[in-house]
Design an enzyme around this catalytic site. Sequence first.
Site, mmCIF file in Angstrom:
data_model
loop_
_atom_site.group_PDB
_atom_site.id
_atom_site.type_symbol
_atom_site.label_atom_id
_atom_site.label_comp_id
_atom_site.label_asym_id
_atom_site.label_seq_id
_atom_site.Cartn_x
_atom_site.Cartn_y
_atom_site.Cartn_z
ATOM 1 N N LYS A 81 37.165 -19.077 13.263
ATOM 2 C CA LYS A 81 36.769 -18.615 14.500
ATOM 3 C C LYS A 81 38.246 -18.056 14.946
ATOM 4 O O LYS A 81 39.360 -18.493 14.781
ATOM 5 C CB LYS A 81 36.308 -19.721 15.540
ATOM 6 C CG LYS A 81 35.927 -18.941 16.931
ATOM 7 C CD LYS A 81 35.184 -20.048 17.490
ATOM 8 C CE LYS A 81 35.151 -19.565 19.296
ATOM 9 N NZ LYS A 81 34.284 -20.526 20.079
ATOM 10 N N SER A 156 30.017 -19.246 22.309
ATOM 11 C CA SER A 156 31.071 -18.156 21.942
ATOM 12 C C SER A 156 31.192 -18.291 20.409
ATOM 13 O O SER A 156 31.725 -16.976 19.871
ATOM 14 C CB SER A 156 32.217 -18.378 22.474
ATOM 15 O OG SER A 156 32.871 -19.463 22.369
ATOM 16 N N SER A 180 29.427 -24.021 22.567
ATOM 17 C CA SER A 180 29.831 -22.856 22.091
ATOM 18 C C SER A 180 29.718 -23.068 20.345
ATOM 19 O O SER A 180 29.668 -21.990 19.655
ATOM 20 C CB SER A 180 31.392 -22.475 21.969
ATOM 21 O OG SER A 180 31.190 -21.697 23.425
#
Lengths: 485, 490
Positions: A81, A156, A180
């Site tokens: 990420k 996210s 997330s």
Amino acid sequence: MADALHELSAAELGRRLASGAFTSRALCEALIARHRTLNDKVGAFTHLDQADVLAQADASDVRRKAGQGRGPLEGIPVGIKDNIAVKGQPLTCSSKMLAPLVSPYDSHVAERLRAAGAILFGRLNMDEFAMGSSTENSAFRKAFNPWDLERIPGGSSGGSAAALAAGLVPLALGSDTGGSIRQPASHCGVVGLKPTYGLISRFGLVAFASSLDQIGPMARSVEDCALLLDALASADARDMTCFGPSGRALTPAGDARKLRIGVPKGFLGKGVATEVAAAVNAAVEFYRSQGCAVSEVELPSADLAVPTYYVVATAEASSNLGRYDGVRYGHRSAVSGTPVEMMTASRSEGFGPEVKRRILLGTFVLSAGYADAYYVRALRARAKIRAEYLAALSGVDVLLTPTVPTPAFKVGEKAADPLQLYLEDVFTIPANLAGLPAISVPCGASGRLPVGFHLVGAPLSESKLLAAGRLFEDAHGYAHQQAPL
Amino acid sequence: MSQAPSDWEVVIGLEVHVQLRTRAKVFASSPWGFGKEPNEQVDPVVLGLPGTLPVVNREAVEKAVLFGLVVGAEIPERCAWDRKNYFYPDNPKNYQLTQKDFPVVVGGRVEIELPGPSRNVMGEHRFVRIHHAHLEEDVGKLSHAGGGSLVDYNRAGVPLLEIVTEPDLRSAAEAEAFLRSLVAMLTQAGVADCDMEKGQLRCDCNVSVRRRGDARLGTRTETKNLNSISSVRDTVLHETARQVRELEAGRSITQETRGWNAELARGYVLRDKEDAHDYRYFPDPDIPALRISRETVARLAKQVPENLYDRQRRYVEKLGLPYTAASVLVNDRALAEWFEAAVAAHPANPSGVANLVANDLLRDLSAAVPPIPLSACPIRPASLAGLVKLTDEGVISKQQAKEVFAEMFSTGNEAAAIVDAKGLRQNSDTGELEKIIREVVADPSVAKSIAEYRAGNEKAINALKGPIMKRTQGKANPGLVDQLLRRILG
């Protein structure tokens, strides 16, 4: 054979790499080829440094050949990420603010992955600064749900979940502040685990809300998720809130059939879609059929979780994001003037609307005259929620709920209503507020759209969560699924 | 500037920011020190790069605890950090880590000595209470050049101890005395170097005035960032006069933050109360509250040196030193310890040792080009004691001792060796001296002086001493010569 490599689990890839069936280079080349044809559709990655990936793969192949393989992750790609620092790679948090930034250092988890022989594979798309539940807040590109490209993958860590579901990478790192990791895992039909707060070092994770943030593993199966978790967790003197694992391996452990499962009262009521409720109820019935004791538990302060979270998280974020001012790195406005004017212009230009909204909210709740009414009260509510969860978890081993009330929505559908979007996290937020480990495991579908259930355990009960997930996964066909693209 | 007119009383409180003497910065492993190229002493944590986290430097905490023990403060079992949020380019994170609610040091007091009526007379002693002291991080330095702004983060993250007094000070002289005493205590305990030219000690000065006898405090102003003791003194004097002038003219004092221009010797308004920052303090989520074990406190307590004024009292009362010498010696711990080592080698005459150390030794060390630090002193304490001993035993005269001292300072040789090499040893052989004296007295050329002496002219005896010293090449012990001469002359 090479064209099917993307379908294999990380565990299977590890076994075949070890047996010499193919090299890490061949695996990475196959994934790069797949990336070329599919990433534009899915929008999972924002950056892939192919030369760097292949150099890592070659180094891994050399190690393996020399008998110096570093374990089960040797040669296996892990998507990262874009809020987790990897030396020499972009560290943008999908924000215009950090678009020019290349990290000069490795996060603790990047060091751990390198030490395990894994290939650090690209930068995964996300909501800007991890603020959002749909990856629509990425400043660079939208990500889409591989199961229905008109829909959001969640967020996210939407890029991480979408990459797994699309077979672009076998393992991925996400970060979870209020859901997330787990919410996009649920929407994309993959497994995501948020560890106990303090299990994994946050050194090198760009802070959103420091007291809630944790890095966690995401994969297409519980087994793979455990494999990655075990590689990540270790004490780190560079994060004073990290204590690391207690010594035991973080693998599924214990007889999941003996687990006591608590179902919070009223959780399947208002707001939960019929198909979601049905799939989660079926999971509860499955555990009961396996011999687990299922009981109803009370969590009277559960309704406070979302408002508490949006005070605590935005307060910390307003301070954490203060450092992005164009002075030392990142976006600097062309507007000249005093240093403070330059900083103001850089921030106004660099941050997207959701980030600005949360900075303003957080600034407000900490302001003189308001802090007692908002921030200080939120801290009290947080303590109460944590106490209730710990009390509930003294009577049962895990709490089971849906991960998200509804399946993935259409891109743009909730963009105008942030409050609706915030409710996506109603089941996942308490684990962050209480610092507890939680996992999302696929358990069915609503039409084409995956549905997951959510387990929360006591601090450091990751092994139990993994064992419970594994029991379910072994009896059902949801693991290892990839979207037909 | 004159002091406040006598019907006004000034009330002063100080916030003293001291850079602690540590190897690394307070939340990062980067070293710090003076005189490096800009932005040489930085790392990802100091620069606040995304993803970096603070880690508390135990050494900084222990220095702060040591300070607390030096001033007799309470060391709470738990201290914690808060974030003070404000935007300025010298602040890499745009928040400063500080301790708002749980400081590392609570309470304590600092003994001060006010100037006496003359240099040789000790002034009044008082105690100034410490409210608390907390640990925080320093910020970088911003400079404006060529239409742009430059920032150097070498100073960012240097450990700062902010020492906050109660409003106990009543004059510029007291403020000055407090700072001198504080600096001595900090440096003597090794907590800080307090080099003001390097900005290692900076002061915020709160001043208010009230009518004498008034129990209520007046409205105060805070003058920020004073980097010398003289600036604090001047600020107090000017600010007192300004406030008295305003109040006597029927105006009121505005609560404001002020600056001080040392070159122009003038204060100015930085911002008033309406413009005060809202720092949005909240507990730092990256640093868990720190427990300070009682074992750590006990270990550090052993490092607390003898208090400056306790030492001074001991020197005057137990060693019989004059105040002037004692006050010079105690100001510098190394000097005091040097002195004590010398006294240990010759305990019979501490004042004689003190006199040589406080006058001759200090003078020659500082007069050298370049000045010699005490740590590189060419004379060892025991050697100096040897010199005092030779003088006390009458082996050499006081006058000769000066000559020997100079030789010791330039060569580092022992006093006895120099005395022998130069043939300075006084003749104290009574039999031999008596023989010489009898010969001199028998010489007719001195008969007149002898007659005058016997007639009651005391001074006439000195005329006999010259020829005696000449016969002994100056080595005769003058005291012995005098004694023998008087006996022989009856």
